[in-house]
Scaffold this motif. Structure first.
Motif, PDB file in Angstrom:
ATOM      1  N   PHE A  32       0.818  -1.212   0.000  1.00 28.81           N
ATOM      2  CA  PHE A  32       0.000   0.000   0.000  1.00 28.81           C
ATOM      3  C   PHE A  32       0.852   1.262   0.000  1.00 28.81           C
ATOM      4  O   PHE A  32       0.431   2.298  -0.529  1.00 28.81           O
ATOM      5  CB  PHE A  32      -0.939   0.001   1.203  1.00 28.81           C
ATOM      6  N   SER A  33       2.055   1.209   0.573  1.00 26.34           N
ATOM      7  CA  SER A  33       2.943   2.368   0.555  1.00 26.34           C
ATOM      8  C   SER A  33       3.398   2.694  -0.862  1.00 26.34           C
ATOM      9  O   SER A  33       3.817   3.815  -1.149  1.00 26.34           O
ATOM     10  CB  SER A  33       4.166   2.122   1.453  1.00 26.34           C
ATOM     11  N   LEU A  34       3.308   1.703  -1.742  1.00 20.40           N
ATOM     12  CA  LEU A  34       3.689   1.881  -3.144  1.00 20.40           C
ATOM     13  C   LEU A  34       2.486   1.984  -4.080  1.00 20.40           C
ATOM     14  O   LEU A  34       2.646   2.250  -5.275  1.00 20.40           O
ATOM     15  CB  LEU A  34       4.560   0.698  -3.601  1.00 20.40           C
ATOM     16  N   PHE A  35       1.290   1.751  -3.554  1.00 21.67           N
ATOM     17  CA  PHE A  35       0.123   1.570  -4.406  1.00 21.67           C
ATOM     18  C   PHE A  35      -0.208   2.826  -5.210  1.00 21.67           C
ATOM     19  O   PHE A  35      -0.525   2.758  -6.401  1.00 21.67           O
ATOM     20  CB  PHE A  35      -1.073   1.144  -3.560  1.00 21.67           C
ATOM     21  N   ALA A  36      -0.168   4.010  -4.566  1.00 23.60           N
ATOM     22  CA  ALA A  36      -0.459   5.250  -5.284  1.00 23.60           C
ATOM     23  C   ALA A  36       0.537   5.466  -6.416  1.00 23.60           C
ATOM     24  O   ALA A  36       0.172   5.925  -7.508  1.00 23.60           O
ATOM     25  CB  ALA A  36      -0.442   6.436  -4.325  1.00 23.60           C
ATOM     26  N   LEU A  37       1.811   5.128  -6.155  1.00 22.33           N
ATOM     27  CA  LEU A  37       2.838   5.261  -7.186  1.00 22.33           C
ATOM     28  C   LEU A  37       2.645   4.229  -8.285  1.00 22.33           C
ATOM     29  O   LEU A  37       2.875   4.512  -9.465  1.00 22.33           O
ATOM     30  CB  LEU A  37       4.227   5.113  -6.558  1.00 22.33           C
ATOM     31  N   TYR A  38       2.226   3.033  -7.910  1.00 18.03           N
ATOM     32  CA  TYR A  38       1.963   1.980  -8.891  1.00 18.03           C
ATOM     33  C   TYR A  38       0.812   2.371  -9.810  1.00 18.03           C
ATOM     34  O   TYR A  38       0.885   2.193 -11.036  1.00 18.03           O
ATOM     35  CB  TYR A  38       1.640   0.684  -8.147  1.00 18.03           C
ATOM     36  N   GLU A  45       7.787   2.663 -16.799  1.00 19.08           N
ATOM     37  CA  GLU A  45       8.487   2.237 -15.589  1.00 19.08           C
ATOM     38  C   GLU A  45       7.711   1.156 -14.843  1.00 19.08           C
ATOM     39  O   GLU A  45       7.985   0.873 -13.683  1.00 19.08           O
ATOM     40  CB  GLU A  45       8.720   3.441 -14.673  1.00 19.08           C
ATOM     41  N   GLY A  46       6.714   0.579 -15.501  1.00 19.31           N
ATOM     42  CA  GLY A  46       5.952  -0.512 -14.904  1.00 19.31           C
ATOM     43  C   GLY A  46       4.699  -0.096 -14.184  1.00 19.31           C
ATOM     44  O   GLY A  46       3.956  -0.949 -13.671  1.00 19.31           O
TER      45      GLY A  46
END
Length: 482
Positions: A32-38, A45-46
């Motif tokens: 979830f700490s990466l979810f907004a960026l994902y 960049e994926g």
């Protein structure tokens, strides 16, 4: 009562439940700490390349449903037993994490996130209720403080682990979270014991069970003062969730974290190289993870101080401090100031958030603990929904670099290709900068100076301060009349 004496009063199930919470938060915050960026990251960049509004819809509506469902799952677990419910929760959780990287369209990602939310919704009221049932008036403050510390130990470990996997491929972020959740099957099978006997009830149809659930909810919400409290607290959660909904994107788009990397590198080069990037910066998910680190270090101290005050006074003070912190974190491009702001935010969070859980847990009837703890998620659900709007529609119009770049190019009458899989967000920014004869850093600073994306801090802080003021009035005008 001294803290060590309190620790001896906790039964084994209390510690097992806290350990399962640690693993669950590890798995959750790892992704979830990466979810907004994902969701909003450039496709080259994926990332999914979604807009801020699409991100806000997925994260806001998805997590709102996650926190709404416990009002049903909490009651069901009281009937079928906590242990059986946890088996179902971990099964859903694990399969959802494994499946998530194979979904790529907006609606399919939305769907799999909702399925993941179901697993979390089954889990959440059980562990909170277990902690409530294994503590009493003399141990609840320290008990819930420990519980919140375990939440943050898991939340602290997860992003560091998945940050490594994300640099390899996004799919390993989700696979690692699935593996961590699966470890809870061992704890559940061999060490967890029901804190109470499940309720014996006459067999009835599913429809009647659902109707009875909502009747019980009606009973829990029949106290007007309690409902007003839940509504006010939803403002706190709207402000709080910007730490994960908006701040990672803000840092990625605007903040200079190389100065944070240089600071750590001067103190401890090995650590800076482990948490930093090859470009000499600190990733946003690692920077916001400082919140969990501060809580691990200071939660027991803050809880020991907070237990001397009325819960509402601790909540009001904590909300004000947290509001200042989260607002300040989006008011500057300086990564050092962002880190200081996260420290301020965490101190407020430590004072307010555990007290909300404790306050509701203590006023719940003994035979409806899981139901009332489930109702405690209602303001969290509302807060997540409105946080999605703030981080979606509001952030996109005020602070999103892509949108501001589009506005600038349109104002100059410069035609730009539409963003697509063939022409990514990174391609758009680079092309726009080239057309204005700037490099990317110069273009970023130009947009910052002209459009003032930092003004988002006024909105976020205003929401938190407003909630604190309303809670003060609630205490003085409603409770004093009781």
């Amino acid at each position: 009562m001294k803290a060590l004496q309190v620790f001896k009063k906790f039964p084994r199930t209390f510690w097992v439940a806290n350990t399962m919470e640690l693993f669950e938060r590890w798995a959750w915050y790892g992704f979830f700490s990466l979810f907004a960026l994902y969701l909003t990251g450039s496709t080259d960049e994926g990332g999914m390349g979604f807009t801020q509004i699409q991100k806000g819809n997925i994260m806001g509506i998805g997590t709102a449903i996650l926190y709404f469902l416990p009002i049903i799952t909490g009651t069901i677990s009281d009937r079928i037993g906590y242990k059986r419910t946890l088996y179902i929760a971990y099964t859903v959780y694990t399969t959802a994490f494994i499946a998530m990287p194979f979904f790529h369209t907006y609606f399919s990602v939305f769907f799999i996130f909702l399925y993941l939310a179901l697993g979390a919704a089954l889990f959440k009221p059980i562990v909170s209720a277990t902690v409530a049932k294994t503590t009493d008036e003399t141990t609840s403050s320290i008990g819930f403080g420990l519980f919140y510390m375990m939440v943050n130990i898991g939340a602290f470990i997860g992003p560091f682990v998945t940050n490594h996997y994300q640099q390899i491929a996004w799919k390993y972020v989700y696979f690692s979270s699935a593996a961590v959740i699966a470890a809870n099957f061992i704890l559940l099978t061999f060490f967890y014991r029901e804190p109470t006997e499940k309720q014996k009830q006459k067999e009835s149809s599913l429809g009647k069970n659902i109707i009875e659930v909502f009747k019980n909810i009606g009973v829990a919400l029949s106290d007007v003062r309690f409902v007003v409290f839940l509504i006010i607290v939803s403002g706190f959660w709207t402000m709080y969730n910007q730490l994960f909904f908006s701040l990672p994107v803000f840092i990625e788009q605007w903040a200079n974290t190389s100065i944070v990397y240089d600071m750590f590198h001067s103190w401890w080069p090995w650590l800076a190289e482990q948490i930093g990037t090859s470009n000499g910066t600190i990733p946003p998910n690692i920077l916001i993870n400082a919140d969990a680190g501060f809580i691990i270090l200071f939660q027991i101290i803050v809880s020991s101080i907070a237990m001397k005050f009325r819960p509402l006074n601790a909540m009001i003070t904590g909300m004000l401090i947290a509001s200042i912190g989260v607002g300040f974190s989006m008011a500057t491009q300086n990564g050092i100031y962002t880190l200081i702001a996260i420290l301020i935010f965490s101190l407020g969070e430590m004072s307010s958030s555990p007290k909300i859980t404790e306050y509701i847990g203590r006023i719940a009837p003994a035979d409806k603990t899981a139901l009332y703890m489930g109702c405690s998620f209602l303001p969290v659900a509302a807060g997540n929904y409105f946080a999605g709007i703030i981080s979606g529609n509001v952030y996109q119009s005020m602070s999103d670099k892509i949108q501001l770049a589009k506005n600038e190019m349109a104002s100059r009458g410069i035609h730009m290709p539409e963003i697509s899989k063939a022409f990514s967000q990174n391609d758009y920014l680079k092309t726009a900068a080239d057309k204005l004869h700037m490099n990317l850093d110069q273009f970023t600073n130009f947009l910052w100076d002209k459009y003032h994306p930092s003004n988002i801090w006024v909105v976020v802080t205003g929401i938190g301060v407003g909630a604190a003021v309303l809670l003060f009035l609630y205490d003085r005008l409603l409770l004093k009349k009781k």
